[in-house]
Design an enzyme around this catalytic site. Structure first.
Site, PDB file in Angstrom:
ATOM      1  N   SER A   1       0.835  -1.186   0.000  1.00  0.00           N
ATOM      2  CA  SER A   1       0.000   0.000   0.000  1.00  0.00           C
ATOM      3  C   SER A   1       0.878   1.247   0.000  1.00  0.00           C
ATOM      4  O   SER A   1       1.991   1.241  -0.529  1.00  0.00           O
ATOM      5  CB  SER A   1      -0.953  -0.030   1.206  1.00  0.00           C
TER       6      SER A   1
ATOM      7  N   TYR B   1      -5.097   7.531  -7.719  1.00  0.00           N
ATOM      8  CA  TYR B   1      -4.108   6.739  -6.991  1.00  0.00           C
ATOM      9  C   TYR B   1      -4.563   6.495  -5.558  1.00  0.00           C
ATOM     10  O   TYR B   1      -4.503   5.363  -5.061  1.00  0.00           O
ATOM     11  CB  TYR B   1      -2.756   7.460  -7.011  1.00  0.00           C
TER      12      TYR B   1
ATOM     13  N   LYS C   1      -5.485   2.875  -3.664  1.00  0.00           N
ATOM     14  CA  LYS C   1      -4.813   2.387  -2.458  1.00  0.00           C
ATOM     15  C   LYS C   1      -5.789   2.254  -1.287  1.00  0.00           C
ATOM     16  O   LYS C   1      -5.663   1.335  -0.469  1.00  0.00           O
ATOM     17  CB  LYS C   1      -3.641   3.299  -2.101  1.00  0.00           C
TER      18      LYS C   1
END
Length: 242
Positions: free
Chosen positions: A115, A129, A133
């Site tokens: 992560s 993004y 995550k």
């Protein structure tokens, strides 16, 4: 992991970076195997699974580490940008894990999902993004709940050190100015943390680790000491713990 005796499969779409990593592994006495694959494509992921089923029918560890970071303000995000990020950062871990789980077998194994701070914090111009995550964190916790009672662990880990940004290739990084490069640390320093997570067989699952913090804890207390203090070191999913 390779230095500890693992047979390691390296998967990426950038052959140059695979060769660079494989060279380091061979120097450490390990056995790397390279597969050039675009993990953002469903057909390529299926091909990877077929290859591993044929050539590595018994896996012990799955490390979902591939990542794409393209900065874009929300006002400019289009479907192509969104799909590029999600296909590699979230779809690949979900569907590869689904298809490779049977290879862990009754002996169990470990799923390590890499992560980022972007998995719990927000950053401007990184909406896709961050969403990918955050999704990785949620997927890992859900997976841990479904695997509860088995010999398979599923955890997320974030580096905790300043390393080469995901947005840069190794060649790009080497062309960066010296002052910038000086601030980056070698991710090999995080090896103890990844080796610890790779060795889990269901004892610890559904957690989020800072790899640098975990590495320092292992150096101070050893493996058993860390297991005894796991609640001090890991960020837990309450559902997975309960």
């Amino acid at each position: 992991m390779a230095a500890a005796g693992a047979r390691v499969w390296l998967v990426s779409e950038v052959r140059e970076e695979l060769e660079w990593t494989a060279s380091d592994i061979r120097a450490a006495g390990g056995e790397p195997h390279i597969l050039v694959t675009d993990l953002g494509r469903d057909d390529a992921r299926k091909g990877l699974v077929r290859t591993l089923c044929e050539q590595a029918p018994r896996l012990r560890v799955i490390v979902n580490n591939a990542g794409v970071l393209e900065r874009e303000p929300v006002a400019s995000v289009d479907a192509a940008h969104w799909r590029r990020i999600m296909s590699v950062n979230l779809e690949a871990p979900v569907f590869l894990t689904r298809d490779l789980l049977p290879l862990l077998g009754d002996e169990g194994g470990s799923i390590v999902n890499v992560s980022s701070r972007a998995g719990t914090a927000a950053f401007a111009r990184q909406a896709a993004y961050c969403a990918s995550k955050f999704g990785m964190e949620a997927f890992t916790r859900c997976l841990a709940l479904e695997l509860a009672g088995s010999r398979v662990s599923a955890n997320t880990v974030t580096p905790g050190l300043s390393i080469k940004p995901t947005s840069l290739t190794q060649r790009d990084a080497e062309s960066a100015d010296a002052a910038t490069r000086a601030g980056w640390r070698d991710p090999v320093r995080l090896g103890p943390a990844f080796l610890f997570l790779a060795g889990l067989r269901g004892q610890v699952s559904g957690c989020r680790f800072d790899a640098w913090t975990l590495t320092q804890a292992l150096e101070q207390w050893g493996t058993q000491g860390v297991m005894d203090r796991i609640q001090e070191i890991a960020e837990y999913s309450p559902e997975a713990v309960g």
